[in-house]
Enzyme design. Structure first.
Site, PDB file in Angstrom:
ATOM      1  N   GLU A 111      -6.016  -5.210  -4.928  1.00 27.76           N
ATOM      2  CA  GLU A 111      -5.637  -5.864  -3.681  1.00 27.76           C
ATOM      3  C   GLU A 111      -5.171  -4.855  -2.639  1.00 27.76           C
ATOM      4  O   GLU A 111      -4.492  -3.875  -2.951  1.00 27.76           O
ATOM      5  CB  GLU A 111      -4.565  -6.924  -3.958  1.00 27.76           C
ATOM      6  CG  GLU A 111      -5.123  -8.043  -4.826  1.00 27.76           C
ATOM      7  CD  GLU A 111      -4.157  -9.188  -5.082  1.00 27.76           C
ATOM      8  OE1 GLU A 111      -4.638 -10.277  -5.465  1.00 27.76           O
ATOM      9  OE2 GLU A 111      -2.938  -9.015  -4.912  1.00 27.76           O
ATOM     10  N   CYS A 138       8.199  -6.423 -10.675  1.00 33.58           N
ATOM     11  CA  CYS A 138       6.942  -6.251  -9.945  1.00 33.58           C
ATOM     12  C   CYS A 138       5.805  -7.011 -10.617  1.00 33.58           C
ATOM     13  O   CYS A 138       5.560  -6.857 -11.821  1.00 33.58           O
ATOM     14  CB  CYS A 138       6.603  -4.765  -9.858  1.00 33.58           C
ATOM     15  SG  CYS A 138       5.022  -4.412  -9.058  1.00 33.58           S
ATOM     16  N   SER A 239      10.842   4.655  -4.986  1.00 33.36           N
ATOM     17  CA  SER A 239      11.233   3.341  -5.501  1.00 33.36           C
ATOM     18  C   SER A 239      12.439   3.535  -6.417  1.00 33.36           C
ATOM     19  O   SER A 239      12.288   3.737  -7.620  1.00 33.36           O
ATOM     20  CB  SER A 239      10.062   2.707  -6.257  1.00 33.36           C
ATOM     21  OG  SER A 239       8.985   2.444  -5.380  1.00 33.36           O
ATOM     22  N   ASN A 318      10.604 -10.404  -3.797  1.00 34.79           N
ATOM     23  CA  ASN A 318       9.586 -11.438  -3.612  1.00 34.79           C
ATOM     24  C   ASN A 318       9.206 -12.017  -4.971  1.00 34.79           C
ATOM     25  O   ASN A 318       8.703 -11.298  -5.835  1.00 34.79           O
ATOM     26  CB  ASN A 318       8.358 -10.845  -2.917  1.00 34.79           C
ATOM     27  CG  ASN A 318       8.687 -10.390  -1.510  1.00 34.79           C
ATOM     28  OD1 ASN A 318       9.129 -11.165  -0.678  1.00 34.79           O
ATOM     29  ND2 ASN A 318       8.485  -9.093  -1.242  1.00 34.79           N
ATOM     30  N   CYS A 361       5.681  -7.273  -0.804  1.00 29.32           N
ATOM     31  CA  CYS A 361       6.028  -6.181  -1.710  1.00 29.32           C
ATOM     32  C   CYS A 361       6.308  -6.715  -3.114  1.00 29.32           C
ATOM     33  O   CYS A 361       7.097  -7.632  -3.296  1.00 29.32           O
ATOM     34  CB  CYS A 361       7.260  -5.457  -1.169  1.00 29.32           C
ATOM     35  SG  CYS A 361       7.830  -4.110  -2.206  1.00 29.32           S
TER      36      CYS A 361
END
Length: 390
Positions: A111, A138, A239, A318, A361
């Site tokens: 993606e 994630c 990160s 998210n 994200c």
């Protein structure tokens, strides 16, 4: 691709019974390799510059459309080479203008996300099919890992997006101004292909982006980060996501191998070599409700980062199906931010974009044939499974 072997084929060559050799995808070649390719064809090196301008400045994949290339050379190129970027399998458009493309890479999909803003347009690019790092918050990490993307599959994401956006000028879409290596995968685990792809992004005969507008994000593969600093100069984002090793060991498992001190030491070494970062790194910190978002965590983070010049990007988490986390409330994020600012840090709370199409994200998933068998292991252990895995 360090060695390029080209068998020149002339337009009037006699047919033979043996199968035709596989064509070279010119998107796999940086400018040095492209020049080598043309020299092996018996052509002058400047032909590489001409072809690259057609490919990247005009998003052209048709040799016949390259009008300043003579017909004989065009015919030869069609026999030995191709310009093949990943095709769009699915396009989704968010109400905020964000576009997500699922791009076909072999029998799988990765993606890519286009994020337009008032003064820029950022493309978020993937580096691997899946991810091996298993960061707990994630979505990509829950899909498992299959393989590294080729140079053509990385730069091809930029090429495909630029071609689509360029074809939609009447809609007012802003051309791509920034590229972030923040999509699926850990870029530093695919340096062999990520570095040439970024070199094409920076090359004046490629996309011609400023080194400050190409950003690589890493979770902390320390030896590869040291190597990156010796090879190419781009903007760096890290990160981090935790203020101490205890929390980071749990949510970013690579920390058990390269802890925070090792990671930040490597970051400081990179900054000493880099001009693109203007002396500081971007620290990414996902806000997980009552996991890493308390004021005590903010004080710990400030102490952790006191020797590392940085700006801090707080990212509201998210959600994705099956994840055992919650998003921090706005009030907790605000308190966390204020503590950091009292220490003198520049703090930005990232605006969530594209979450209605799972393009925000941490939400990218694609379609991954998991070589790590992570989904089967989770089933056997009775753990929750992301519904996009099955």
């Amino acid at each position: 691709m360090s060695d390029i072997h080209v068998t020149p084929v002339f337009a009037d060559a006699a047919p033979c019974a043996s199968p035709a050799p596989e064509k070279i995808n010119l998107l796999d070649l940086d400018r040095r390799q492209m020049r080598e390719f043309f020299v092996q064809m018996g052509e002058k090196p400047f032909r590489a510059d001409q072809i690259m301008k057609w490919i990247y400045h005009y998003c052209c994949d048709d040799f016949d459309a390259m009008t300043d290339i003579n017909k004989v050379l065009r015919a030869r190129l069609k026999q030995v080479a191709e310009i093949r970027a990943p095709e769009v399998a699915v396009e989704q458009r968010s109400s905020d203008g964000t576009i997500k493309w699922a791009l076909q890479v072999g029998d799988q999909r990765v993606e890519t996300v286009y994020i337009p803003e008032d003064d820029r347009a950022t493309l978020c690019v993937s580096s691997q099919v899946g991810c091996a790092l298993e960061c707990k918050f994630c979505s990509t990490a829950q899909q498992g890992f299959n393989r590294n993307l080729r140079v053509s599959e990385i730069i091809g994401q930029v090429w495909r997006a630029a071609k689509i956006i360029g074809a939609q000028k009447v809609t007012g879409n802003r051309p791509i101004t920034n590229v972030v290596m923040m999509g699926m995968g850990e870029p530093l685990l695919n340096l062999t292909n990520v570095i040439p792809a970024m070199e094409i992004m920076l090359d004046d005969f490629g996309f011609g982006l400023s080194k400050r507008r190409v950003t690589l994000s890493t979770s902390g593969v320390v030896p590869a980060l040291d190597k990156l600093g010796d090879t190419i100069d781009v903007a760096l984002a890290i990160s981090l996501h935790a203020p101490n090793d205890t929390i980071r060991d749990e949510i970013v498992p690579i920390n058990r191998k390269y802890n925070i001190d090792m990671f930040l030491g490597s970051v400081r070494r990179y900054l000493e070599k880099s001009n693109a970062n203007q002396g500081r790194v971007t620290v990414e910190y996902v806000m997980l409700d009552h996991i890493n978002d308390g004021t005590e965590h903010a004080h710990q983070l400030a102490e952790c980062l006191k020797d590392t010049p940085c700006k801090i990007n707080l990212i509201p988490w998210n959600p994705f199906p099956g994840a055992p986390f919650g998003r921090s409330s706005n009030s907790r994020i605000d308190r966390f931010s204020k503590v950091l600012m009292e220490y003198g840090f520049t703090v930005i709370v990232r605006k969530t974009r594209g979450d209605d199409i799972d393009a925000a994200c941490g939400q990218l998933a694609g379609e991954v044939i998991d070589r790590t068998k992570r989904t089967l292991k989770k089933q056997a252990a009775g753990e929750p499974i992301n519904v996009r895995e099955v």
